[in-house]
Design a protein around this motif. Structure first.
Motif, PDB file in Angstrom:
ATOM      1  N   LEU A   1       0.751  -1.320   0.148  1.00  0.00           N
ATOM      2  CA  LEU A   1      -0.021   0.130   0.063  1.00  0.00           C
ATOM      3  C   LEU A   1       0.800   1.209  -0.057  1.00  0.00           C
ATOM      4  O   LEU A   1       0.476   2.257  -0.432  1.00  0.00           O
ATOM      5  CB  LEU A   1      -0.921   0.163   1.009  1.00  0.00           C
ATOM      6  CG  LEU A   1      -2.054  -1.050   1.245  1.00  0.00           C
ATOM      7  CD1 LEU A   1      -2.840  -1.175   2.547  1.00  0.00           C
ATOM      8  CD2 LEU A   1      -2.758  -0.926  -0.157  1.00  0.00           C
ATOM      9  N   GLN A   2       2.047   1.207   0.680  1.00  0.00           N
ATOM     10  CA  GLN A   2       2.815   2.366   0.631  1.00  0.00           C
ATOM     11  C   GLN A   2       3.498   2.503  -0.520  1.00  0.00           C
ATOM     12  O   GLN A   2       3.709   3.891  -1.150  1.00  0.00           O
ATOM     13  CB  GLN A   2       3.995   2.227   1.660  1.00  0.00           C
ATOM     14  CG  GLN A   2       3.621   2.508   3.111  1.00  0.00           C
ATOM     15  CD  GLN A   2       4.712   2.004   4.201  1.00  0.00           C
ATOM     16  OE1 GLN A   2       5.825   1.817   3.806  1.00  0.00           O
ATOM     17  NE2 GLN A   2       4.208   1.801   5.417  1.00  0.00           N
ATOM     18  N   GLU A   3       3.800   1.547  -1.420  1.00  0.00           N
ATOM     19  CA  GLU A   3       4.305   1.661  -2.635  1.00  0.00           C
ATOM     20  C   GLU A   3       3.317   2.231  -3.353  1.00  0.00           C
ATOM     21  O   GLU A   3       3.526   2.840  -4.313  1.00  0.00           O
ATOM     22  CB  GLU A   3       4.714   0.197  -3.135  1.00  0.00           C
ATOM     23  CG  GLU A   3       6.349  -0.107  -2.946  1.00  0.00           C
ATOM     24  CD  GLU A   3       6.642  -1.396  -3.577  1.00  0.00           C
ATOM     25  OE1 GLU A   3       6.687  -1.511  -4.643  1.00  0.00           O
ATOM     26  OE2 GLU A   3       6.960  -2.407  -2.637  1.00  0.00           O
ATOM     27  N   ILE A   4       2.177   1.883  -3.403  1.00  0.00           N
ATOM     28  CA  ILE A   4       1.031   2.339  -4.466  1.00  0.00           C
ATOM     29  C   ILE A   4       0.784   3.736  -4.120  1.00  0.00           C
ATOM     30  O   ILE A   4       0.687   4.710  -5.118  1.00  0.00           O
ATOM     31  CB  ILE A   4      -0.445   1.535  -3.867  1.00  0.00           C
ATOM     32  CG1 ILE A   4      -0.376   0.131  -4.711  1.00  0.00           C
ATOM     33  CG2 ILE A   4      -1.374   2.323  -4.533  1.00  0.00           C
ATOM     34  CD1 ILE A   4      -1.380  -0.649  -4.238  1.00  0.00           C
ATOM     35  N   ASP A   5       0.747   4.168  -2.830  1.00  0.00           N
ATOM     36  CA  ASP A   5       0.662   5.630  -2.521  1.00  0.00           C
ATOM     37  C   ASP A   5       1.828   6.431  -3.193  1.00  0.00           C
ATOM     38  O   ASP A   5       1.445   7.507  -3.727  1.00  0.00           O
ATOM     39  CB  ASP A   5       0.690   5.933  -0.976  1.00  0.00           C
ATOM     40  CG  ASP A   5      -0.662   5.563  -0.570  1.00  0.00           C
ATOM     41  OD1 ASP A   5      -1.677   5.272  -1.136  1.00  0.00           O
ATOM     42  OD2 ASP A   5      -0.612   5.691   0.847  1.00  0.00           O
ATOM     43  N   ALA A   6       3.149   5.917  -3.242  1.00  0.00           N
ATOM     44  CA  ALA A   6       4.107   6.738  -3.696  1.00  0.00           C
ATOM     45  C   ALA A   6       3.890   6.812  -5.110  1.00  0.00           C
ATOM     46  O   ALA A   6       4.743   7.478  -5.792  1.00  0.00           O
ATOM     47  CB  ALA A   6       5.377   5.885  -3.223  1.00  0.00           C
ATOM     48  N   LEU A   7       3.310   5.949  -5.780  1.00  0.00           N
ATOM     49  CA  LEU A   7       3.306   6.055  -7.308  1.00  0.00           C
ATOM     50  C   LEU A   7       1.971   6.991  -7.735  1.00  0.00           C
ATOM     51  O   LEU A   7       1.846   7.316  -8.717  1.00  0.00           O
ATOM     52  CB  LEU A   7       2.839   4.754  -7.765  1.00  0.00           C
ATOM     53  CG  LEU A   7       3.933   3.716  -7.750  1.00  0.00           C
ATOM     54  CD1 LEU A   7       3.529   2.055  -8.009  1.00  0.00           C
ATOM     55  CD2 LEU A   7       5.125   4.089  -8.913  1.00  0.00           C
ATOM     56  N   GLN A   8       1.544   7.640  -6.761  1.00  0.00           N
ATOM     57  CA  GLN A   8       0.248   8.710  -6.932  1.00  0.00           C
ATOM     58  C   GLN A   8      -0.666   8.126  -7.719  1.00  0.00           C
ATOM     59  O   GLN A   8      -0.683   8.895  -9.025  1.00  0.00           O
ATOM     60  CB  GLN A   8       0.968  10.090  -7.375  1.00  0.00           C
ATOM     61  CG  GLN A   8       1.915  10.520  -6.099  1.00  0.00           C
ATOM     62  CD  GLN A   8       2.618  11.725  -6.558  1.00  0.00           C
ATOM     63  OE1 GLN A   8       3.262  12.069  -7.715  1.00  0.00           O
ATOM     64  NE2 GLN A   8       2.744  12.720  -5.445  1.00  0.00           N
TER      65      GLN A   8
END
Ligand SMILES: [Zn+2]
Length: 404
Positions: free
Chosen positions: A161-168
């Motif tokens: 989920l953190q990786e997803i957020d970082a991809l905006q």
């Protein structure tokens, strides 16, 4: 405002309109009809002998595997095919290598040229987010988690989920989670994924489910080629408890099957499985060309519709399908399911796929207020049943995007 006239309008939520029109203003559909009303438009355009219909939804593909196009031969059995994939991916190019990214770009361009407006894209690396944002496609990119022996399921999900957020993610290119399959994902990882997606009001998620006879054997008895592959890749967990039921019942009892799930393939589902999916309001995504290539078999598409399950259409990846043309997938469905109405097949490839991916407010039908992401399909003279024609195998050269 522009009014387009065509020999067919195919709104999807209503029968086709012969010699109809649609009015479009600033990229949105304003109205549609048969008889031309008093002129309130700035421009009239006659498109001639075409069918205007919504852009298509490819609810299941893996764009990042496009570099494997034509590299994995057809197999007699599904696990033999999976072993082919494992071998091909041992020489795994760097995720950001031109080999991967150029193939993704080409796949996006081909999908677009074949009339696709929205993709449900499965990714293990999320490298497809950036190229999708650059493209005109709408998408849900599903970050696929795959771990049979997972002592830390909560952590795996939080990291994803953190990786997803970082991809905006944007409103047009969204992201969510997927579990690979019942034979490759730990029971507690299924639970952690479900808990994470349930935190949001609507977040679609995905799983490959009941794809092969080998999967069914493994979930029912714990034996067979799935187990052998898990042992070979050192992923087997001797503490795993054999569910002893069908893969659908297994995931349902784990709370994984809801109205937000896209259950992909379903080749081996029986009537009880389908009744369960219908009761949960889940979506089956069928990919018959891939099922043939991988040796999984022929999906019971007529039974999907008879059971009242929502059906969407996917091409799967270029590792198992010859192209990303959803119209070709529809033709394969028509061949397997002659009793299903062409209108129902078309609804699966538009309205129902859009709803399953959460894009139905803007896409999937020709209705006032929705985006004018519409196709104009060349229709030869003498066609009476335009819906049947549209599921007979439309080629990219017949497809034009309407300006929007
Ligand atoms: Zn897949």
């Amino acid at each position: 405002m522009t009014r387009y006239h065509a020999s067919w309008i195919v709104p999807i939520n209503e029968p086709p309109i012969r010699d109809g029109w649609i009015a479009v203003d600033r990229g949105r559909i304003v109205a549609r009809g048969r008889r031309t009303p008093a002129s309130d438009v700035t421009r009239e355009v006659n498109l001639g002998r075409v069918a205007i219909m919504p852009g298509l939804v490819n609810a299941h593909t893996h764009l990042e595997l496009s570099y494997l196009r034509d590299l994995i031969p057809p197999a007699e059995s599904f696990m033999a095919w999976i072993r082919g994939v494992i071998v091909a991916r041992q020489r795994r190019p760097d995720r950001q290598s031109p080999e991967i990214l150029d193939a993704v770009d080409r796949a996006i361009a081909d999908a677009s040229a074949a009339g696709t407006a929205i993709v449900g894209d499965i990714s293990n690396t999320m490298v497809t987010m950036a190229p999708l944002k650059e493209s005109g496609l709408a998408a849900v990119v599903f970050y696929e988690l795959l771990k049979f022996n997972a002592p830390d399921p909560g952590e795996i999900v939080e990291r994803a989920l953190q990786e997803i957020d970082a991809l905006q993610p944007t409103d047009r290119v969204r992201a969510s989670l997927a579990a690979h399959a019942p034979y490759s994902v730990a029971p507690l990882l299924f639970r952690a994924i479900q808990r994470a997606v349930a935190r949001e009001p609507f977040r679609p998620y995905s799983v490959h489910l009941s794809e092969s006879a080998e999967e069914v054997e493994f979930i029912r008895k714990g034996t067979g080629p799935c187990r052998a592959v898990l042992e070979d890749v050192h992923a087997w967990n001797s503490a795993w408890k054999v569910p002893g039921v069908s893969p659908v019942q297994y995931l349902d009892e784990a709370g994984f099957l809801t109205s937000n799930v896209l259950a992909v393939h379903g080749v081996q589902m029986d009537a009880a499985d389908l009744a369960r999916l219908a009761a949960r309001g889940a979506t089956i995504v069928t990919c018959p060309r891939s099922n043939r290539h991988t040796g999984a078999g022929v999906p019971p598409i007529e039974a999907f519709y008879k059971a009242g399950v929502r059906v969407a259409v996917g091409t799967d990846s270029l590792a198992s399908a010859p192209d990303l043309n959803v119209f070709a997938e529809l033709a394969a469905m028509r061949a397997v399911a002659p009793s299903v109405a062409a209108a129902a097949l078309l609804a699966s490839a538009t309205r129902d796929g859009a709803a399953a991916l959460g894009f139905d407010a803007d896409y999937g039908t020709i209705e006032a207020g929705k985006r004018a992401r519409l196709l104009a399909i060349d229709v030869p003279q003498g066609i009476d049943d335009v819906e049947e024609y549209l599921v007979s195998g439309i080629e990219p050269r017949q497809i034009r995007w309407m300006e929007s």
